[in-house]
Motif scaffolding. Structure first.
Motif: not given
Length: 218
Positions: A113-127
């Motif tokens: 692969f060239d690009l790894l996209m990580v989608e975090n959990v929907g949250n505006l604090v913990c991530p």
């Protein structure tokens, strides 16, 4: 109170060590990686769905989707053209951490692969508190959320490398003060690169795609 603080510090320290291992592994494979963060509904998965078709002829992309339950987001990424799509269910945790990403990386041959996209959990604090080992942290804000979010969640806005303002097609219909929003961002994160765009109409996507291409080539 002191004991609790020590425990939290130990957890974050252990996480940071594994995040460094993740970064070394990603670097060794020559992959550029991003951590996408946002509140629920801001458009993380939609952004991935719109990004993948625009890059499919230019690079090979793997997606890691973090969520409390289901494989819905990973399924959507696969349908949009990701060469690999891994779902990480957190079992109730409100964020991904380095351990979870480490497990996902074990399921990938990163050299493919060239690009790894990580989608975090929907949250505006913990991530914001848990490093993963990715190269860039990207926050997606959306117009319907309101312009006060940088003021209410400073920790999230302070630490990101890029900011996407999604759903700008709704600006004529939503009471969103762009100047107020941008001022709040600038105080916390001066000069942060910002991409106003709409996943629905495609407006502004070119600048975002070019940024990904430029960083992937480095």
């Amino acid at each position: 109170m002191t004991e609790r603080i020590s425990i939290v510090e130990n957890i974050l320290s252990a996480n940071d060590r594994l995040a460094e291992e993740n970064r070394a592994r990603i670097n060794a494979a020559g992959v550029f990686s991003i951590n996408l963060m946002a509140s629920p509904g801001a458009g993380k998965t939609s952004l991935i769905e719109q990004t993948l078709p625009l890059l499919k002829d230019k690079m090979r992309i793997a997606v890691v989707d973090g969520d409390i339950a289901t494989s819905l987001d990973a399924d959507r990424a696969a349908a949009a053209g990701a060469q690999a799509s891994i779902q990480v269910n957190t079992g109730g945790e409100c964020h991904l951490d380095a351990v979870m990403l480490h497990g996902a990386l074990n399921q990938l041959d990163l050299t493919q692969f060239d690009l790894l996209m990580v989608e975090n959990v929907g949250n505006l604090v913990c991530p914001a508190e848990f490093r993963l080992g990715t190269h860039k942290s990207v926050l997606i804000a959306s117009v319907p959320e309101g312009a006060d979010k940088p003021y209410k969640y400073p920790g999230m806005y302070r630490g990101v490398d890029a900011l996407i303002i999604n759903k700008i097609d709704l600006l004529p219909y939503v009471n969103f003060d762009m100047d107020y929003f941008r001022h709040g961002v600038e105080v916390l994160n001066p000069g942060v690169i910002t991409f106003p765009l709409s996943c629905r109409t495609g407006e502004g996507m070119d600048a975002w795609i070019n940024w990904l291409i430029e960083n992937t080539k480095r």
